[in-house]
Scaffold this motif. Structure first.
Motif, PDB file in Angstrom:
ATOM      1  N   ASN A   6       5.731  -0.512  -5.889  1.00 42.50           N
ATOM      2  CA  ASN A   6       4.624   0.026  -5.108  1.00 42.50           C
ATOM      3  C   ASN A   6       5.187   1.134  -4.234  1.00 42.50           C
ATOM      4  N   GLU A  46      -1.405   4.599  -2.160  1.00 47.35           N
ATOM      5  CA  GLU A  46      -0.443   3.687  -2.756  1.00 47.35           C
ATOM      6  C   GLU A  46      -0.588   3.772  -4.260  1.00 47.35           C
ATOM      7  N   LYS A  48       1.266   2.126  -8.013  1.00 47.83           N
ATOM      8  CA  LYS A  48       2.225   1.232  -8.664  1.00 47.83           C
ATOM      9  C   LYS A  48       2.760   1.968  -9.887  1.00 47.83           C
TER      10      LYS A  48
END
Length: 96
Positions: A6, A46, A48
């Motif tokens: 992340n 954010e 991933k």
């Protein structure tokens, strides 16, 4: 072996019209970035990513943002953090 990381990205857009900012935000979400609501002028995101290490994960996140923003003329400042590694600070001027 690739792992999922992340990556937190905080951006500040300077000299960008509101209509272009909305377009960029929509495109960033299409590229897998999730907006994190903040109370400041900067925007937090954010993402991933699958990467070999934290450094590679940060590089992939920065590349994703650059790919979206490169066609708009403005200045972007960003801070990128992943895990316990060094924080990346960048300033980029995109030309028309």
């Amino acid at each position: 072996m690739a792992e999922a990381y992340n990556v937190l990205i905080v951006t500040e857009f300077q000299g960008l019209e509101e209509s272009s900012k909305k377009e960029i935000f929509d495109r960033l979400e299409e590229h897998g970035l999730e907006k994190i609501p903040t109370l400041t002028q900067a925007q937090a995101w954010e993402i991933k990513v699958e990467a070999d290490d934290e450094s590679d994960a940060k590089d992939q996140a920065v590349q994703a943002i650059h790919n979206v923003c490169r066609t708009y003329p403005f200045e972007m400042r960003l801070v990128v953090q992943c895990g316990s590694g060094q924080i990346i600070r960048r300033k980029k001027q995109f030309e028309p």
